[in-house]
Enzyme design. Structure first.
Site, PDB file in Angstrom:
ATOM      1  N   HIS A   1       0.814  -1.224   0.000  1.00 29.76           N
ATOM      2  CA  HIS A   1       0.000   0.000   0.000  1.00 29.76           C
ATOM      3  C   HIS A   1       0.843   1.268   0.000  1.00 29.76           C
ATOM      4  CE1 HIS A   1       0.478  -0.271   4.515  1.00 29.76           C
ATOM      5  NE2 HIS A   1       0.540   1.039   4.386  1.00 29.76           N
TER       6      HIS A   1
ATOM      7  N   SER B   1       4.878   2.624   7.953  1.00 32.26           N
ATOM      8  CA  SER B   1       4.504   1.491   7.108  1.00 32.26           C
ATOM      9  C   SER B   1       5.651   1.092   6.183  1.00 32.26           C
ATOM     10  CB  SER B   1       3.274   1.845   6.260  1.00 32.26           C
ATOM     11  OG  SER B   1       2.130   1.963   7.047  1.00 32.26           O
TER      12      SER B   1
ATOM     13  N   ASP C   1       0.259  -7.563   1.227  1.00 35.08           N
ATOM     14  CA  ASP C   1       0.731  -6.200   1.473  1.00 35.08           C
ATOM     15  C   ASP C   1       2.256  -6.119   1.492  1.00 35.08           C
ATOM     16  OD1 ASP C   1       0.355  -3.497   1.744  1.00 35.08           O
ATOM     17  OD2 ASP C   1       0.103  -3.528   3.918  1.00 35.08           O
TER      18      ASP C   1
END
Length: 457
Positions: free
Chosen positions: A116, A222, A148
């Protein structure tokens, strides 16, 4: 003989993939020690090298703006009169920018991050630790939204890179550090412990097997590293649970073993080739425990026609308790295990049927979206939700990550039992309800023994 065969297949698989990308493992010879009194404990030497291997990722993508002339209200005389003085309303595309983190896994510039973070990016720019002024353009090597995980690459040599820990050895209570670039403030290290293992069922990704930690993970972290007290990678930071968007001490990381397997596949093939067993599965509820000798596992809800599961003799109602002599804890565990295996892998399956423990073998085939989409009795619903008719109910079998359905809180194995005033027990009921109630509607779902309501359209 079977174990020897599996060992040879595994060795061949690893040698094939490692030829494309060499990832160095951390030493398996280590001990855990409790600090002594009157000693200042510092992990500076342990994590300084790991910190050098974490990069900042900046992405930008062009977002198309809708032409206002195509919007329904533009046909309304009032709005047409309002816009008359403005001439033609020309939509302007806008550039969306975002920040994230990544981890260098080889000296020649391969970097693993979250899908993402880079998904849909027109441009990916990397800055290395300690050098925020020099930008490096990165190329997307492979992207796997279902887990992911993504791999990108910069054209640099002799880069510092991280060593991988065996995430199967991680224990609750282990000290860990989250390294990343939260809020774009620069390289940051936060500490905590491993709060829980094998967390799943959040509907964030199709394959979930998270390490939970209370180390602060904030926006921008992230794709960054979660490392142990040696500085070895145990996970890739990927998500948090928070109502405000900030850290509340519940963060999740993709285990290093899963990240390694996917990264190797993406570098070698550009895609992840997953094994396919062909079962629809669920968890054992409390009232079903006595039927299965109080065992945990993955309950077979349905068998797909001509699938490896059907050829292996599995039937609806079987409880799969072991794969290759390793216990299966629940449906998510089985899904992850099969999803991390390559097609043509032969597996041993131990299961319970009619209170008898049986063993069979299956050879996995290739999972692809076309095969899943063509399975009889499945349909898409509510933007990102895939459901199946099974045993007098409509059951959620897939929640697309970051979709509206995921944002609404749907999870795999939820049962849709009512829409507005119409009970739902089949696709026929579902179709009738969707035809009757347009726009926003109340949808009742049953999760285990709890009834919840969400608003969908």
């Amino acid at each position: 003989m079977m174990k020897l065969f599996l060992a040879l297949v595994t060795a061949l698989f690893l040698s094939t993939h490692l030829s494309a990308l060499k990832i160095e493992d951390a030493s398996k010879d280590f001990t855990r020690e409790i600090p002594k009194q009157n000693v200042v404990v510092s992990y500076y030497d342990s994590i300084k090298d790991a910190k050098k291997a974490v990069v900042n990722i900046s992405t930008q993508k062009t977002v198309k703006q809708a032409d206002i002339r195509q919007m329904p209200f533009f046909n309304d005389p009032f709005f047409r009169e309002f816009f008359r003085g403005f001439g033609d309303v020309v939509p302007q595309d806008r550039v969306q920018r975002s920040l994230g983190s990544g981890v260098i896994i080889s000296s020649d510039g391969y970097i693993v991050t979250n899908s993402h973070v880079v998904d849909g990016a027109d441009e990916i720019t990397i800055t290395l630790a300690g050098d925020s002024t020099t930008e490096h353009k990165a190329k997307l090597i492979g992207n796997d939204p279902k887990s992911d995980v993504a791999v990108i690459k910069i054209e640099q040599k002799n880069l510092p890179f991280i060593k991988f820990a065996d995430s199967n050895n991680v224990l609750e209570g282990d000290v860990v550090f989250a390294i990343g670039n939260p809020f774009g403030v620069g390289e940051t290290v936060t500490s905590g412990i491993v709060s829980a293992l094998n967390k799943s069922g959040f509907g964030i990704n199709a394959y979930e097997n998270y390490i939970q930690t209370d180390a602060s993970i904030n926006p921008g972290n992230s794709g960054g590293a979660l490392v142990d007290s040696r500085g070895a990678l145990v996970g890739i930071n990927t998500a948090i649970i928070s109502r405000s968007g900030g850290n509340v001490g519940i963060g999740f990381a993709i285990p290093s073993n899963m990240a390694k397997t996917i990264a190797l596949a993406l570098v070698t093939d550009g895609v992840v080739k997953r094994g396919y067993l062909g079962v629809s599965i669920g968890d054992v509820t409390a009232d079903l425990k006595e039927f299965y000798q109080n065992k945990s596992g993955a309950l077979v809800m349905d068998i797909q026609k001509d699938s490896p599961a059907q050829k292996a003799g599995l039937k609806r109602g079987d409880l799969i308790i072991e794969i290759d002599s390793k216990p299966v804890s629940d449906a998510s565990d089985l899904r992850n295990r099969i999803g991390m295996m390559v097609p043509n892998t032969n597996i041993s399956i131990k299961y319970i049927r009619d209170k008898k423990t049986l063993i069979t073998n299956a050879t996995l085939t290739k999972l692809d979206d076309d095969k899943v989409a063509s399975v009889s009795g499945e349909r898409n619903l509510f933007n990102g939700l895939k459901v199946k008719e099974a045993d007098g109910s409509v059951v959620v079998i897939e929640v697309e990550p970051n979709s509206k359905a995921a944002q609404k809180g749907f999870r795999i194995n939820d049962m849709i039992i009512q829409i507005e005033n119409m009970p739902i027990s089949s696709f026929k009921d579902l179709n009738k309800a969707l035809e009757t109630y347009k726009g926003k509607k109340r949808v009742y779902i049953q999760r285990n023994n709890t009834i919840m309501m969400v608003v969908c359209e």
